[in-house]
Design an enzyme around this catalytic site. Structure first.
Site, PDB file in Angstrom:
ATOM      1  N   ASP A  32       0.905  -1.144   0.000  1.00  0.00           N
ATOM      2  CA  ASP A  32       0.000   0.000   0.000  1.00  0.00           C
ATOM      3  C   ASP A  32       0.941   1.191   0.000  1.00  0.00           C
ATOM      4  O   ASP A  32       1.588   1.467   1.016  1.00  0.00           O
ATOM      5  CB  ASP A  32      -0.874   0.013   1.260  1.00  0.00           C
ATOM      6  CG  ASP A  32      -1.848   1.182   1.251  1.00  0.00           C
ATOM      7  OD1 ASP A  32      -1.413   2.298   0.848  1.00  0.00           O
ATOM      8  OD2 ASP A  32      -3.009   1.013   1.615  1.00  0.00           O
ATOM      9  N   HIS A  33       1.044   1.871  -1.126  1.00  0.00           N
ATOM     10  CA  HIS A  33       2.142   2.838  -1.242  1.00  0.00           C
ATOM     11  C   HIS A  33       2.012   4.003  -0.249  1.00  0.00           C
ATOM     12  O   HIS A  33       2.978   4.687   0.027  1.00  0.00           O
ATOM     13  CB  HIS A  33       2.328   3.319  -2.684  1.00  0.00           C
ATOM     14  CG  HIS A  33       1.327   4.344  -3.130  1.00  0.00           C
ATOM     15  ND1 HIS A  33       0.066   4.018  -3.550  1.00  0.00           N
ATOM     16  CD2 HIS A  33       1.405   5.689  -3.233  1.00  0.00           C
ATOM     17  CE1 HIS A  33      -0.579   5.115  -3.888  1.00  0.00           C
ATOM     18  NE2 HIS A  33       0.202   6.159  -3.706  1.00  0.00           N
ATOM     19  N   HIS A  54      -5.744   2.812   1.330  1.00  0.00           N
ATOM     20  CA  HIS A  54      -4.965   3.960   1.803  1.00  0.00           C
ATOM     21  C   HIS A  54      -5.603   4.639   3.024  1.00  0.00           C
ATOM     22  O   HIS A  54      -4.949   4.893   4.029  1.00  0.00           O
ATOM     23  CB  HIS A  54      -4.809   5.009   0.695  1.00  0.00           C
ATOM     24  CG  HIS A  54      -4.297   4.445  -0.600  1.00  0.00           C
ATOM     25  ND1 HIS A  54      -3.357   3.457  -0.645  1.00  0.00           N
ATOM     26  CD2 HIS A  54      -4.587   4.748  -1.887  1.00  0.00           C
ATOM     27  CE1 HIS A  54      -3.087   3.175  -1.917  1.00  0.00           C
ATOM     28  NE2 HIS A  54      -3.826   3.944  -2.679  1.00  0.00           N
TER      29      HIS A  54
HETATM   30  C1  BG6 Z   1      -3.771   4.784  -6.249  1.00  0.00           C
HETATM   31  C2  BG6 Z   1      -5.142   4.849  -6.854  1.00  0.00           C
HETATM   32  O1  BG6 Z   1      -3.661   3.677  -5.393  1.00  0.00           O
HETATM   33  O2  BG6 Z   1      -3.510   5.962  -5.499  1.00  0.00           O
HETATM   34  C3  BG6 Z   1      -5.290   6.092  -7.714  1.00  0.00           C
HETATM   35  O3  BG6 Z   1      -5.375   3.692  -7.643  1.00  0.00           O
HETATM   36  C4  BG6 Z   1      -4.903   7.324  -6.941  1.00  0.00           C
HETATM   37  O4  BG6 Z   1      -6.622   6.214  -8.212  1.00  0.00           O
HETATM   38  C5  BG6 Z   1      -3.546   7.148  -6.274  1.00  0.00           C
HETATM   39  O5  BG6 Z   1      -4.880   8.429  -7.831  1.00  0.00           O
HETATM   40  C6  BG6 Z   1      -3.224   8.295  -5.362  1.00  0.00           C
HETATM   41  O6  BG6 Z   1      -1.904   8.191  -4.910  1.00  0.00           O
HETATM   42  P1  BG6 Z   1      -1.070   9.477  -4.502  1.00  0.00           P
HETATM   43  O7  BG6 Z   1       0.224   8.917  -4.005  1.00  0.00           O
HETATM   44  O8  BG6 Z   1      -0.934  10.307  -5.740  1.00  0.00           O
HETATM   45  O9  BG6 Z   1      -1.854  10.168  -3.452  1.00  0.00           O
END
Ligand code: BG6
Length: 501
Positions: free
Chosen positions: A188-189, A251
């Site tokens: 989960d980044h 997230h």
């Molecule tokens: C991803 C989603 O996991 O996270 C995207 O699939 C979203 O829809 C993105 O735009 C948002 O990531 P960040 O790091 O730009 O907030």
């Protein structure tokens, strides 16, 4: 970075090598790790994909990805170190032979280096091929390579980890039939973001917060993950997903778990994840229906960044009668000693007023006897502690102070700490940290199987309910706004309002 972050000799294999995530995030992450001398001296990158391309083509596509997406420029010295260590294997994900070819290539790299290496697989494909890839890693013997030694194989699995509780359980079953849990890194980044990691430090390295971190002092918590972008070119994917699956289940729920969990007994991966699972399991089932705990909506045409933009239903690849939500909000109750009676509000949406992710802790008001006279003199706001995850990363605290002058008048004032001011702004991207952690074997910032299931358990009844409802109860909000009125109602029932971050 200190020496204890050193990874052993590693071959990283990316499945889905010609995909969008590989170009935007994974190749730039590997490059930036090389730039910072954080890759092991014996490192090799293998791209695996269905496209028939040569090693040369893979290298030039990788260089182009770094030029376009890396936070730092492609420099000839760093690229020279990486280029010769990047190769490509073409094959189908369900083609056993291709995995045998892959295994042969890994053995050849090991023989050439003259030392043993660990293999880190990164499954970055559409979820439909997760199972065949995992199964073939099992059949080919790659999954159990060097099992029992520190150089055992590891596997990173990209999101989405399932699309509901049943599919997540099934995926866990497939994963566990091939790998042992300690080999598995579900990504989960958001957990790789600096500010998300800082949340743990702020909570547990400062003594001023813990005494207040409970139902006695906290009135409510708001977690916002707002995006300015629309679905763009990802309509095909998004239509089958929606905001709850795409952002909330993973997230936003992770931000909640880190905010609400009990102090772990140590910073080990298992100790931290045990606490996250416990708090996720303490969340009460959501009430559904018109007076329930959830709200959903789609963006309508509006203005963003000074431009007129279409509504969701007018975007490419979206059905005119789509029932996919681009915004979701929920009110959660955590039924444990610390949090009983404190509502946690979560919201996320595309095409909102601006891109901002934050966690805001709203404290209870003090007994209002001293500064309570009617009129303009005493403007008071509840104390609010906000963790701004992105952009403009930092921490803010709203206090009430005296306006200088000969009579006592008050107004809310804000103390803030900005990362960019204190630390400069070129912080590592989430994927750099996560790829390095997986290479080192640190699973703290990854999702454990039971954690994924706990979160799906909460979200799946909502998804089922919405599916039954079709478009009934779907609200809309103009692109470029702070969201729909049904989400405002969700808070109004507790006499709360959404904070404007
Ligand atoms: C991803 C989603 O996991 O996270 C995207 O699939 C979203 O829809 C993105 O735009 C948002 O990531 P960040 O790091 O730009 O907030």
């Amino acid at each position: 970075m200190s020496k204890h972050r050193g990874a052993p000799p590693t071959v990283v294999v990316i499945f889905g090598a010609s995909g969008d995530l590989t170009a935007r995030k994974l190749i730039p992450a590997v490059y930036n790790l090389a730039f910072d001398n954080l890759l092991p001296a014996d490192f090799h990158l293998i791209g695996f994909g269905r496209k028939e391309i040569s090693d040369e083509e893979f290298r030039s596509l990788s260089a182009a990805a770094i030029r376009e997406f890396s936070r730092r420029e492609l420099t000839p010295e760093v690229w020279a170190r990486l280029e010769g260590r990047a190769t490509y294997v073409a094959g189908g994900y369900d083609e056993k032979e291709a995995f045998v070819r892959l295994a042969t290539q890994i053995d050849a790299i090991e023989a050439r280096l003259g030392r043993e290496v660990q293999v880190l697989f990164y499954v970055s494909t559409p979820p439909t091929v997760f199972s065949p890839i995992l199964t073939n890693l099992g059949c080919s013997g790659l999954a159990r390579r060097k099992l029992g030694s520190p150089l055992h194989t590891k596997v990173i699995i990209e999101k989405p980890f399932g699309r509901d509780l049943d599919s997540a359980r099934e995926l866990n079953r497939v994963v566990r039939s091939v790998f042992e849990e300690h080999q598995v890194y579900r990504i989960d980044h958001y957990l790789g973001k600096e500010t998300v990691q800082d949340l743990l430090v702020q909570r547990f390295a400062n003594s001023i917060f813990e005494p207040l971190w409970n139902r006695n002092y906290i009135d409510s918590v708001q977690i916002t993950v707002a995006e300015e972008v629309g679905v763009g070119t990802r309509g095909g994917y998004y239509e089958g997903s929606g905001c709850l699956r795409d952002m909330i289940q993973n997230h936003t729920m992770q931000l909640l778990a880190l905010t609400a969990m009990e102090p772990p007994v140590s910073l080990s991966a298992e100790a931290v994840r045990d606490e996250k699972v416990k708090v996720l399991q303490a969340i009460q089932p959501l009430r559904l229906g018109s007076e329930g705990d959830v709200a959903r909506a789609q963006y309508a045409a509006g203005m963003t960044g000074g431009k007129v933009v279409p509504g969701y239903l007018q975007e490419a690849g979206i059905r005119a009668d789509s029932a996919t939500e681009t915004y979701a909000a929920m009110r959660l109750s955590i039924n444990n000693w610390r949090w009983q009676g404190v509502p946690f509000y979560l919201r996320s949406g595309k095409r909102m007023a601006r891109r901002v992710s934050e966690i805001a802790i709203h404290f209870k008001r003090p007994p209002g006897t001293l500064f309570a006279a009617a009129g303009e003199r005493f403007q008071l706001a509840p104390n609010t502690l906000s963790f701004q995850i992105q952009p403009d990363e930092g921490l803010g605290l709203v206090l009430n102070g005296k306006i200088p002058g000969l009579e006592t008048r008050t107004q809310p004032v804000k103390m803030s700490f900005r990362y960019a001011t204190t630390f400069g702004s070129n912080t590592p991207e989430a994927y750099e940290r996560l790829v390095l952690d997986a290479m080192i074997g640190d699973g703290t910032l990854f999702i454990r199987g039971d954690e994924a299931e706990a979160s799906w358990k909460l979200c799946t009844p909502v998804l089922d309910f919405w599916r039954e409802q079709g478009r009934a109860g779907m609200d809309s909000y103009p692109a470029g706004s702070w969201g729909p009125s049904n989400a405002d109602m969700l808070l109004a029932r507790n006499t709360h309002t959404w904070r404007q971050p």
